[in-house]
Write a protein that holds these residues in place. Structure first.
Motif, PDB file in Angstrom:
ATOM      1  N   GLU A 343      -2.473 -11.394 -37.644  1.00 48.92           N
ATOM      2  CA  GLU A 343      -2.115 -12.473 -38.578  1.00 48.92           C
ATOM      3  C   GLU A 343      -2.900 -12.326 -39.884  1.00 48.92           C
ATOM      4  OE1 GLU A 343      -2.718 -12.744 -35.424  1.00 48.92           O
ATOM      5  OE2 GLU A 343      -1.141 -13.943 -34.485  1.00 48.92           O
ATOM      6  N   GLU A 346      -1.139  -9.607 -41.917  1.00 45.73           N
ATOM      7  CA  GLU A 346       0.126 -10.053 -42.511  1.00 45.73           C
ATOM      8  C   GLU A 346      -0.105 -10.972 -43.702  1.00 45.73           C
ATOM      9  OE1 GLU A 346       3.322  -9.921 -38.847  1.00 45.73           O
ATOM     10  OE2 GLU A 346       2.041 -11.708 -39.040  1.00 45.73           O
ATOM     11  N   PHE A 351       3.581  -9.445 -46.144  1.00 40.85           N
ATOM     12  CA  PHE A 351       4.843  -9.229 -45.426  1.00 40.85           C
ATOM     13  C   PHE A 351       4.567  -9.199 -43.933  1.00 40.85           C
ATOM     14  CE2 PHE A 351       3.314  -4.938 -46.647  1.00 40.85           C
ATOM     15  CZ  PHE A 351       3.221  -4.322 -45.408  1.00 40.85           C
ATOM     16  N   GLU A 352       5.633  -9.434 -43.158  1.00 42.81           N
ATOM     17  CA  GLU A 352       5.500  -9.420 -41.705  1.00 42.81           C
ATOM     18  C   GLU A 352       5.512  -7.987 -41.198  1.00 42.81           C
ATOM     19  OE1 GLU A 352       8.328 -11.806 -39.671  1.00 42.81           O
ATOM     20  OE2 GLU A 352       7.830 -13.661 -40.764  1.00 42.81           O
ATOM     21  N   LEU A 353       4.669  -7.721 -40.249  1.00 36.55           N
ATOM     22  CA  LEU A 353       4.624  -6.396 -39.638  1.00 36.55           C
ATOM     23  C   LEU A 353       5.723  -6.267 -38.592  1.00 36.55           C
ATOM     24  CD1 LEU A 353       0.752  -6.132 -39.079  1.00 36.55           C
ATOM     25  CD2 LEU A 353       2.088  -5.048 -40.899  1.00 36.55           C
ATOM     26  N   ASN A 354       6.335  -5.095 -38.521  1.00 36.12           N
ATOM     27  CA  ASN A 354       7.319  -4.881 -37.462  1.00 36.12           C
ATOM     28  C   ASN A 354       6.594  -4.492 -36.167  1.00 36.12           C
ATOM     29  OD1 ASN A 354       6.806  -2.029 -37.530  1.00 36.12           O
ATOM     30  ND2 ASN A 354       8.273  -1.823 -39.225  1.00 36.12           N
ATOM     31  N   GLU A 357       4.472  -1.323 -36.318  1.00 33.74           N
ATOM     32  CA  GLU A 357       3.251  -1.492 -37.104  1.00 33.74           C
ATOM     33  C   GLU A 357       2.218  -2.316 -36.346  1.00 33.74           C
ATOM     34  OE1 GLU A 357       5.386  -1.313 -41.516  1.00 33.74           O
ATOM     35  OE2 GLU A 357       5.214  -3.206 -40.429  1.00 33.74           O
ATOM     36  N   LYS A 358       2.678  -3.341 -35.663  1.00 29.88           N
ATOM     37  CA  LYS A 358       1.753  -4.148 -34.861  1.00 29.88           C
ATOM     38  C   LYS A 358       1.125  -3.300 -33.763  1.00 29.88           C
ATOM     39  CE  LYS A 358       4.039  -8.627 -35.523  1.00 29.88           C
ATOM     40  NZ  LYS A 358       4.805  -9.714 -34.856  1.00 29.88           N
TER      41      LYS A 358
END
Length: 431
Positions: A343, A346, A351-354, A357-358
């Motif tokens: 978190e 991000e 941007f939100e991680l896919n 990527e997480k």
């Protein structure tokens, strides 16, 4: 008959210099490590996607030529920043590591020293430590760029005609100027220099010489100082302090473009380019108001083998590096200390991680800040499709940009040593 106002008198002097074709003020700008890929990438980074065209940047508007960068034969074809800066300051080829000396380690006159001897005021404004390779090669002489303490000492100890070489020194370098064996800050203060250690103090300066140090070695990354662009503020202050009837010579360096290249850090690379671009946009306006000023911009070399589009994929996307709230170095430290590192990432990246990527970050050791920094850089390389071939310098030619009085002398292809030779000729005719 009324006396001329200060503004009118300044305009008369400016016109006189414009008529003889020689600049009164010379500002030399070095984008350290800023090869052509960096200026191209910045064009796309700065692009307004709502318009049908890709807009020119300040670099595009003032491109006039190209320069070769190779050092002396003993060092091959790839220069370091010291030999590159010595070529740009003194017009000679020297070995990698040389600070204002030739291949025999003998001191050579620099354009900044020529300006000083001509009675001009002189200064440096850089984002590295002020005794780093590029500023040192203009204002000092040493057989090795790594002799940081000795170079710092020389700024105080070595005089030209009884005067200090530099009127204005802005950048980093606390640990080299405030040491157990010597406190150069106090020594400069005893000689009438104002000392500041915070960018906010730039607005408080009075006329006169100044030493401003804003970091232990180099200054913080541009991404970590987004509330106040650092290089534009230092250049504005330096110009104000140096302005006088006789003229001045100012060296400006976007030092950490090179550091981002060495680190293969596309996020910091674009932020450092933006910091330099804002500086040049201010100088662009300054030259319009002061037509007797020459600004020459170039790079000492390119760093990192930066590539826009990697792995055979015909696309490059700068958007993922546009909204960072901090540098990746700082983010790695924040994630290491966070109970919710994904978190935290991000929020800082914007941007939100896919899932991939997480998973990449979750497999990292969150206590290993250096490794985490590497993972973040790799993540953004994939997102942007950036490539890097080296953690060092490359031998490609670099661009020359120029604006103001005498800019036409820098058109076409030349060697990096030709740039100071032209400046020497301009200043020697003014003696």
């Amino acid at each position: 008959m009324k006396l001329l106002s200060a503004v009118a008198l300044s305009l008369v002097v400016s016109l006189a210099h414009a008529e003889n074709g020689k600049p009164k003020n010379i500002i030399m700008v070095v984008g350290d490590g800023m090869g052509p890929a960096f200026t191209t990438a910045y064009r796309y980074y700065a692009d307004d996607k709502s318009s049908p065209t890709i807009e020119q940047t300040v670099f595009d508007r003032h491109l006039v030529g190209m320069a070769s960068t190779y050092p002396a034969r003993v060092s091959g074809y790839v220069t370091d920043s010291a030999a590159g800066a010595t070529a740009l300051s003194a017009g000679i080829k020297s070995y990698n590591g040389a600070i204002g000396v030739d291949e025999n380690k003998q001191s050579v006159k620099t354009v900044l020293e020529q300006a000083r001897q001509n009675g001009l005021k002189t200064g440096v404004a850089v984002t590295s430590q002020i005794n780093h390779a590029t500023p040192a090669s203009y204002a000092a002489h040493n057989e090795s760029r790594h002799n940081y303490d000795a170079i710092a000492n020389s700024y105080f100890d070595d005089k030209l005609n009884g005067q200090f070489v530099l009127d204005v020194m802005l950048g980093g370098g606390w640990k080299y100027f405030i040491r157990e064996d010597r406190n150069l800050v106090e020594e400069f203060k005893s000689e009438g220099y104002q000392y500041i250690d915070n960018l906010d103090q730039l607005d408080t300066l009075k006329p006169g010489p100044v030493l401003g140090l804003f970091g232990d070695s180099g200054m913080p990354w541009a991404l970590d100082m987004q509330d106040k662009p650092r290089l534009p503020e230092m250049v504005k202050a330096a110009v104000k302090q140096l302005t006088n009837d006789k003229g001045y010579f100012l060296l400006v360096e976007g030092s950490q473009i090179d550091w981002a290249g060495h680190g293969n850090d596309v996020a910091s690379a674009m932020a450092e380019m933006h910091d330099l671009a804002l500086t040049l946009e201010w100088l662009e306006q300054y030259v319009q108001e002061n037509p007797d000023t020459l600004v020459v911009i170039t790079a000492d070399h390119s760093t990192g083998g930066f590539t826009l589009a990697a792995n055979g994929d015909y696309q490059w996307d700068p958007d993922p590096v546009k909204n960072l709230s901090m540098s990746l170095t700082s983010l790695a430290k924040e994630m290491s200390a966070s109970k919710t590192p994904i978190e935290t990432a991000e929020a800082a990246l914007g941007f939100e991680l896919n899932d991939t990527e997480k998973s990449l970050l979750q497999n990292a050791d969150f206590k290993d800040v250096k490794a985490l920094y590497g993972q973040l850089k790799g993540l953004l390389d994939i997102r942007t499709n950036s490539g890097w071939t080296s953690s060092g310098h490359t031998a490609v030619d670099v661009q020359i940009f120029a604006m103001g009085q005498g800019k036409e002398h820098f058109e076409g292809f030349m060697d990096n040593t030709d740039i100071p030779k032209i400046i020497f000729e301009m200043m020697e005719s003014e003696k």
